[in-house]
Scaffold this active site. Structure first.
Site, PDB file in Angstrom:
ATOM      1  CB  SER A   1      -0.817  -0.040   1.276  1.00 63.70           C
ATOM      2  OG  SER A   1      -1.506   1.159   1.668  1.00 63.70           O
ATOM      3  CB  SER A   2       0.552   4.903  -1.542  1.00 55.23           C
ATOM      4  OG  SER A   2      -0.756   4.615  -1.051  1.00 55.23           O
ATOM      5  CB  CYS A   3      -0.373   3.854   4.048  1.00 52.57           C
ATOM      6  SG  CYS A   3      -0.497   2.146   4.497  1.00 52.57           S
TER       7      CYS A   3
ATOM      8  CE1 TYR B   1      -2.979  -3.164   5.295  1.00 50.03           C
ATOM      9  CE2 TYR B   1      -2.504  -1.268   4.551  1.00 50.03           C
ATOM     10  CZ  TYR B   1      -2.964  -2.367   4.415  1.00 50.03           C
ATOM     11  OH  TYR B   1      -2.854  -2.933   3.007  1.00 50.03           O
TER      12      TYR B   1
ATOM     13  CE  LYS C   1      -0.475  -4.820   3.310  1.00 46.63           C
ATOM     14  NZ  LYS C   1      -0.670  -6.460   2.465  1.00 46.63           N
TER      15      LYS C   1
ATOM     16  CG  HIS D   1     -10.402   2.295   1.957  1.00 42.90           C
ATOM     17  ND1 HIS D   1     -10.103   0.518   1.812  1.00 42.90           N
ATOM     18  CD2 HIS D   1      -9.054   2.367   2.571  1.00 42.90           C
ATOM     19  CE1 HIS D   1      -9.179   0.130   2.324  1.00 42.90           C
ATOM     20  NE2 HIS D   1      -8.542   1.299   2.696  1.00 42.90           N
TER      21      HIS D   1
HETATM   22  O1  GFB Z   1      -9.955   5.966   2.352  1.00 41.87           O
HETATM   23  P1  GFB Z   1      -9.557   6.507   3.572  1.00 41.87           P
HETATM   24  O2  GFB Z   1     -10.385   5.821   4.962  1.00 41.87           O
HETATM   25  O3  GFB Z   1      -8.144   6.073   4.312  1.00 41.87           O
HETATM   26  O4  GFB Z   1      -9.680   8.110   4.046  1.00 41.87           O
HETATM   27  P2  GFB Z   1      -6.438   6.646   4.002  1.00 41.87           P
HETATM   28  C1  GFB Z   1      -9.250   8.861   3.209  1.00 41.87           C
HETATM   29  C2  GFB Z   1      -9.622  10.361   3.584  1.00 41.87           C
HETATM   30  O5  GFB Z   1     -10.999  10.581   3.407  1.00 41.87           O
HETATM   31  C3  GFB Z   1      -9.529  10.654   5.040  1.00 41.87           C
HETATM   32  C4  GFB Z   1     -11.709  11.022   4.285  1.00 41.87           C
HETATM   33  O6  GFB Z   1      -8.988  12.111   5.038  1.00 41.87           O
HETATM   34  C5  GFB Z   1     -10.690  10.430   5.641  1.00 41.87           C
HETATM   35  O7  GFB Z   1     -10.990  11.391   6.582  1.00 41.87           O
HETATM   36  N1  GFB Z   1     -13.178  10.511   4.421  1.00 41.87           N
HETATM   37  C6  GFB Z   1     -14.167  11.362   4.136  1.00 41.87           C
HETATM   38  C7  GFB Z   1     -13.374   9.383   4.605  1.00 41.87           C
HETATM   39  N2  GFB Z   1     -15.261  10.832   4.427  1.00 41.87           N
HETATM   40  C8  GFB Z   1     -14.952   9.538   4.821  1.00 41.87           C
HETATM   41  C9  GFB Z   1     -15.675   8.566   5.211  1.00 41.87           C
HETATM   42  O8  GFB Z   1     -16.906   8.356   5.340  1.00 41.87           O
HETATM   43  N3  GFB Z   1     -15.088   7.352   5.394  1.00 41.87           N
HETATM   44  C10 GFB Z   1     -13.724   7.152   5.321  1.00 41.87           C
HETATM   45  N4  GFB Z   1     -13.036   6.109   5.582  1.00 41.87           N
HETATM   46  N5  GFB Z   1     -12.950   8.273   5.158  1.00 41.87           N
HETATM   47  C11 GFB Z   1      -5.956   4.303   4.507  1.00 41.87           C
HETATM   48  C12 GFB Z   1      -5.111   3.953   5.404  1.00 41.87           C
HETATM   49  O9  GFB Z   1      -5.549   5.604   4.663  1.00 41.87           O
HETATM   50  O10 GFB Z   1      -5.744   4.056   3.282  1.00 41.87           O
HETATM   51  C13 GFB Z   1      -4.588   2.396   4.951  1.00 41.87           C
HETATM   52  O11 GFB Z   1      -5.386   3.665   6.690  1.00 41.87           O
HETATM   53  C14 GFB Z   1      -4.356   2.167   3.454  1.00 41.87           C
HETATM   54  O12 GFB Z   1      -3.367   2.192   5.655  1.00 41.87           O
HETATM   55  C15 GFB Z   1      -5.629   2.665   2.676  1.00 41.87           C
HETATM   56  O13 GFB Z   1      -3.188   2.649   3.196  1.00 41.87           O
HETATM   57  C16 GFB Z   1      -5.378   2.653   1.407  1.00 41.87           C
HETATM   58  O14 GFB Z   1      -6.213   7.044   2.651  1.00 41.87           O
HETATM   59  O15 GFB Z   1      -6.520   8.038   4.853  1.00 41.87           O
END
Ligand code: GFB
Length: 308
Positions: free
Chosen positions: A108-110, A137, A141, A180
């Site tokens: 993952s890019s994280c 996580y 990775k 996500h």
């Molecule tokens: O996709 P996401 O959960 O993961 O959130 P990350 C990306 C951004 O979207 C964050 C915002 O800034 C969230 O606060 N966001 C806005 C939301 N509304 C929502 C919502 O309803 N649900 C969610 N989930 N987010 C993950 C990592 O990071 O991405 C993992 O935790 C992994 O390690 C994955 O790399 C691909 O992009 O922040």
């Protein structure tokens, strides 16, 4: 690889594994091996080693992982670290013991430092601190990347690590607590539209930037590498373009046809401010992503379980 090579795809019920299986089938590969969690528990070292000894696949895709969005990563920190370490260690070491020479590990890019230069080049790995919301996580990775590199260096294996950006597509997780952002916004916009709401809640400030890759493009890139016998260093897979979460919400609302207002819930974390991958290493090999974001989101919406 030839069409009857035995290819073991782990995580075949998940979004990434199922896309890899679809792409392999479309490419004429007929000997694809899969196992459900009940048939083979990837956390069970001895079961995994026995499986490899009996099946001896020619190629392994490590697409099985415990994954989730920002909130799941931040909450179930021990589970994300422990389960991902075990899954990848069992699969990579098990493959090695059974003399399986070819394997692809998906990360993952994280894994890259939170505040590194953008776009992110593969060589930025381990040059700075990680984003705290997904550090466990990411550490797991990174360990997977180092496992592939180390088995290559010590034992001459051809294990490859591929780091996709944020993914979306069929078989995504639409549970709002653990998903996500893209599937979450699709579901929220759909439900708001169906109920006739005036507004939709988006977590954080809307300012973070993310790059979104359709999972069918990722699967295509993986099979492209398999078919070229790629056995070089770590590779980023992305589109090379990103949007803010606010912009993403607008596109999703447009696709769904919801015309309400966005309300930002700033009690929720933003996470990393930006993680745009530099995809020039993969582009130099002749591959690029093909699905435009809006078209990909429309396709994902139509494949979502709540779409009617
Ligand atoms: O996709 P996401 O959960 O993961 O959130 P990350 C990306 C951004 O979207 C964050 C915002 O800034 C969230 O606060 N966001 C806005 C939301 N509304 C929502 C919502 O309803 N649900 C969610 N989930 N987010 C993950 C990592 O990071 O991405 C993992 O935790 C992994 O390690 C994955 O790399 C691909 O992009 O922040």
């Amino acid at each position: 690889m030839n069409p009857d090579s035995k290819i073991f795809v782990t995580g075949h019920r998940g979004m990434v594994g199922s896309a890899i299986v679809r792409r392999l089938q479309a490419g004429g590969y007929s000997n694809i091996v899969t196992r459900t969690r009940t048939e083979l528990d990837l956390l069970d070292q001895s079961a995994v080693h026995t499986f490899f000894r009996d099946e001896k696949p020619d190629y392994v895709f490590v697409a099985a992982a415990k994954v989730g969005g920002i909130q799941a990563n931040n909450t179930f920190r021990a589970d994300f670290l422990y389960q991902n370490l075990l899954i990848e260690a069992n699969l990579i070491h098990g493959a090695h013991l059974a003399d399986v020479d070819r394997l692809m590990f998906l990360g993952s890019s994280c894994i890259y430092p939170r505040d590194c230069n953008q776009p992110i080049k593969e060589e930025y790995l381990l040059t700075g601190s990680l984003e705290p919301t997904n550090e466990p996580y990411a550490i797991a990775k990174i360990a997977g990347v180092k496992l592939t590199e180390s088995y290559n260096r010590q034992y001459g294996r051809k294990y490859v690590s591929v780091m996709p950006t944020n993914l979306y597509g069929p078989n995504d997780n639409y549970d709002l607590a653990s998903s996500h952002v893209l599937p979450a916004l699709l579901r929220k916009a759909h439900e708001a539209h169906t109920r006739g709401d005036q507004e939709m809640v988006v977590w954080g400030s809307g300012a973070p930037r993310r790059e979104f890759l359709h999972v069918d493009d990722l699967a295509d890139g993986c099979v492209f590498l398999l078919e070229r016998d790629y056995d070089g260093p770590l590779l980023n897979v992305g589109t090379g373009a990103d949007v803010t979460i606010g912009e993403l919400a607008e596109i999703v609302m447009d696709v769904v046809g919801f015309r309400g207002r966005i309300v930002y819930d700033r009690s929720k974390p933003d996470g990393t401010p930006r993680k745009l991958l530099d995809v020039s290493r993969l582009a130099a090999l002749g591959w690029r992503a093909r699905t435009p974001l809006r078209a990909g989101i429309r396709a994902a919406y139509e494949a979502a379980p709540f779409f009617e």
